[in-house]
Design an enzyme around this catalytic site. Structure first.
Site, PDB file in Angstrom:
ATOM      1  N   HIS A   1      38.412 -39.814  64.714  1.00 55.02           N
ATOM      2  CA  HIS A   1      38.263 -38.857  63.842  1.00 55.02           C
ATOM      3  C   HIS A   1      36.996 -38.245  63.944  1.00 55.02           C
ATOM      4  O   HIS A   1      35.945 -39.223  63.950  1.00 55.02           O
ATOM      5  CB  HIS A   1      38.824 -38.881  62.510  1.00 55.02           C
ATOM      6  CG  HIS A   1      38.420 -37.972  61.515  1.00 55.02           C
ATOM      7  ND1 HIS A   1      39.305 -37.009  61.500  1.00 55.02           N
ATOM      8  CD2 HIS A   1      37.571 -37.771  60.815  1.00 55.02           C
ATOM      9  CE1 HIS A   1      38.674 -36.013  60.674  1.00 55.02           C
ATOM     10  NE2 HIS A   1      37.649 -36.605  60.302  1.00 55.02           N
TER      11      HIS A   1
ATOM     12  N   TYR B   1      44.182 -36.517  54.485  1.00 57.21           N
ATOM     13  CA  TYR B   1      44.621 -35.379  55.510  1.00 57.21           C
ATOM     14  C   TYR B   1      45.562 -34.518  54.843  1.00 57.21           C
ATOM     15  O   TYR B   1      46.362 -34.019  55.424  1.00 57.21           O
ATOM     16  CB  TYR B   1      45.714 -35.962  56.477  1.00 57.21           C
ATOM     17  CG  TYR B   1      44.964 -36.802  57.832  1.00 57.21           C
ATOM     18  CD1 TYR B   1      44.135 -36.082  58.481  1.00 57.21           C
ATOM     19  CD2 TYR B   1      44.879 -38.082  58.001  1.00 57.21           C
ATOM     20  CE1 TYR B   1      43.392 -36.473  59.748  1.00 57.21           C
ATOM     21  CE2 TYR B   1      44.168 -38.785  59.065  1.00 57.21           C
ATOM     22  CZ  TYR B   1      43.319 -38.035  59.743  1.00 57.21           C
ATOM     23  OH  TYR B   1      42.796 -38.560  60.833  1.00 57.21           O
TER      24      TYR B   1
ATOM     25  N   ASN C   1      45.001 -40.883  68.831  1.00 55.16           N
ATOM     26  CA  ASN C   1      43.941 -40.497  69.668  1.00 55.16           C
ATOM     27  C   ASN C   1      42.567 -41.036  69.404  1.00 55.16           C
ATOM     28  O   ASN C   1      41.611 -40.568  69.489  1.00 55.16           O
ATOM     29  CB  ASN C   1      43.887 -38.843  69.743  1.00 55.16           C
ATOM     30  CG  ASN C   1      43.820 -38.507  68.238  1.00 55.16           C
ATOM     31  OD1 ASN C   1      43.591 -39.282  67.215  1.00 55.16           O
ATOM     32  ND2 ASN C   1      43.907 -37.175  67.778  1.00 55.16           N
TER      33      ASN C   1
ATOM     34  N   LYS D   1      40.446 -45.218  64.738  1.00 49.65           N
ATOM     35  CA  LYS D   1      41.467 -45.074  64.179  1.00 49.65           C
ATOM     36  C   LYS D   1      42.376 -46.588  64.590  1.00 49.65           C
ATOM     37  O   LYS D   1      41.835 -47.185  65.679  1.00 49.65           O
ATOM     38  CB  LYS D   1      42.212 -43.951  64.796  1.00 49.65           C
ATOM     39  CG  LYS D   1      41.926 -42.573  64.031  1.00 49.65           C
ATOM     40  CD  LYS D   1      42.742 -41.363  64.513  1.00 49.65           C
ATOM     41  CE  LYS D   1      42.211 -40.135  64.159  1.00 49.65           C
ATOM     42  NZ  LYS D   1      43.309 -38.903  64.471  1.00 49.65           N
TER      43      LYS D   1
ATOM     44  N   GLU E   1      33.944 -35.516  53.458  1.00 52.08           N
ATOM     45  CA  GLU E   1      34.814 -37.108  54.036  1.00 52.08           C
ATOM     46  C   GLU E   1      33.610 -37.974  54.099  1.00 52.08           C
ATOM     47  O   GLU E   1      33.907 -39.037  53.758  1.00 52.08           O
ATOM     48  CB  GLU E   1      34.988 -36.641  55.671  1.00 52.08           C
ATOM     49  CG  GLU E   1      36.100 -35.614  55.789  1.00 52.08           C
ATOM     50  CD  GLU E   1      36.423 -35.372  57.187  1.00 52.08           C
ATOM     51  OE1 GLU E   1      37.492 -34.503  57.457  1.00 52.08           O
ATOM     52  OE2 GLU E   1      35.825 -35.796  58.121  1.00 52.08           O
TER      53      GLU E   1
HETATM   54  P1  IDP Z   1      41.526 -33.045  65.062  1.00 55.64           P
HETATM   55  O1  IDP Z   1      41.758 -34.842  64.577  1.00 55.64           O
HETATM   56  O2  IDP Z   1      41.341 -32.876  66.258  1.00 55.64           O
HETATM   57  O3  IDP Z   1      40.668 -32.455  63.938  1.00 55.64           O
HETATM   58  P2  IDP Z   1      43.648 -32.114  63.407  1.00 55.64           P
HETATM   59  O4  IDP Z   1      44.558 -31.046  63.961  1.00 55.64           O
HETATM   60  O5  IDP Z   1      42.914 -32.043  62.342  1.00 55.64           O
HETATM   61  O6  IDP Z   1      42.974 -32.410  64.787  1.00 55.64           O
HETATM   62  O7  IDP Z   1      44.917 -33.276  63.321  1.00 55.64           O
HETATM   63  C1  IDP Z   1      44.703 -34.529  62.431  1.00 55.64           C
HETATM   64  C2  IDP Z   1      45.319 -35.793  63.345  1.00 55.64           C
HETATM   65  O8  IDP Z   1      46.596 -35.494  63.073  1.00 55.64           O
HETATM   66  C3  IDP Z   1      44.830 -35.696  64.709  1.00 55.64           C
HETATM   67  O9  IDP Z   1      43.735 -36.148  65.206  1.00 55.64           O
HETATM   68  C4  IDP Z   1      46.186 -36.392  65.346  1.00 55.64           C
HETATM   69  O10 IDP Z   1      46.020 -37.906  64.915  1.00 55.64           O
HETATM   70  C5  IDP Z   1      47.213 -35.916  64.106  1.00 55.64           C
HETATM   71  N1  IDP Z   1      47.925 -34.754  64.944  1.00 55.64           N
HETATM   72  C6  IDP Z   1      47.576 -33.273  65.044  1.00 55.64           C
HETATM   73  N2  IDP Z   1      48.417 -32.741  65.580  1.00 55.64           N
HETATM   74  C7  IDP Z   1      49.386 -33.476  65.873  1.00 55.64           C
HETATM   75  C8  IDP Z   1      50.554 -33.198  66.495  1.00 55.64           C
HETATM   76  O11 IDP Z   1      51.138 -32.212  66.890  1.00 55.64           O
HETATM   77  N3  IDP Z   1      51.688 -34.419  66.809  1.00 55.64           N
HETATM   78  C9  IDP Z   1      51.104 -35.667  66.135  1.00 55.64           C
HETATM   79  N4  IDP Z   1      50.101 -36.004  65.755  1.00 55.64           N
HETATM   80  C10 IDP Z   1      48.977 -34.836  65.296  1.00 55.64           C
HETATM   81 MG    MG Z   2      40.713 -32.179  62.050  1.00 58.20          MG
END
Ligand code: IDP
Ligand code: MG
Length: 133
Positions: A117, A51, A114, A11, A128
């Site tokens: 992905h 997304y 984070n 990312k 994807e």
């Molecule tokens: P994942 O990437 O671990 O599968 P997902 O729930 O699919 O997590 O969320 C996609 C992305 O959205 C996350 O990797 C993160 O970058 C962002 N995200 C998810 N939840 C939050 C949140 O509560 N606050 C801010 N960003 C979030």
């Molecule tokens: Mg996810």
């Protein structure tokens, strides 16, 4: 046992911090084969689509802004049990909760920023991979 494929992204936060080399090194050391990879800039439209499952959530708009803030690297990874193994290598969404030594624990800075992905199921991996390659 047959090899499985998954889609990984490095990312914009990790790209900004020049962590792409370290992340790729960790992925290779964990036993994944990189079948192909490319660096690209996501458009707002593409990021929204990628997304789309999170549309309506409060973090959706800032997530799209973040994912379009700079280039990403997309990687097509292959390994036996690649989807689950890469999710484990990545660690939990919140780097503060991610297991020690995982990519997000080492390189992530917040729940949004984070670092990486990874596809979460065989159906999504297929979608994807087609989205990027
Ligand atoms: P994942 O990437 O671990 O599968 P997902 O729930 O699919 O997590 O969320 C996609 C992305 O959205 C996350 O990797 C993160 O970058 C962002 N995200 C998810 N939840 C939050 C949140 O509560 N606050 C801010 N960003 C979030
Ligand atoms: Mg996810």
């Amino acid at each position: 046992m047959t090899a499985e494929q998954t889609l990984a992204l490095i990312k914009p936060d990790a790209m900004e911090k020049k962590l792409q080399g370290k992340i790729i090194d960790d992925i290779l050391n964990a036993g994944f084969t990189i079948k192909t990879m490319k660096m690209l800039q996501l458009s707002k439209e593409k990021a929204r689509k990628f997304y789309a499952v999170h549309q309506g959530k409060e973090f959706y708009a800032p997530l799209v802004a973040f994912m379009t803030s700079g280039p990403v690297i997309a990687l097509l990874l292959e390994k036996v049990n690649a989807i689950e193994d890469y999710r484990n290598l990545m660690g939990k969404t919140d780097p503060a909760e991610a297991v020690k030594g995982s990519l997000r624990e080492k390189y992530g800075e917040s729940t949004r920023r984070n670092a990486v992905h990874g596809s979460d199921s065989p159906e999504n991996a297929k979608k994807e991979i087609a989205f990027f390659f």
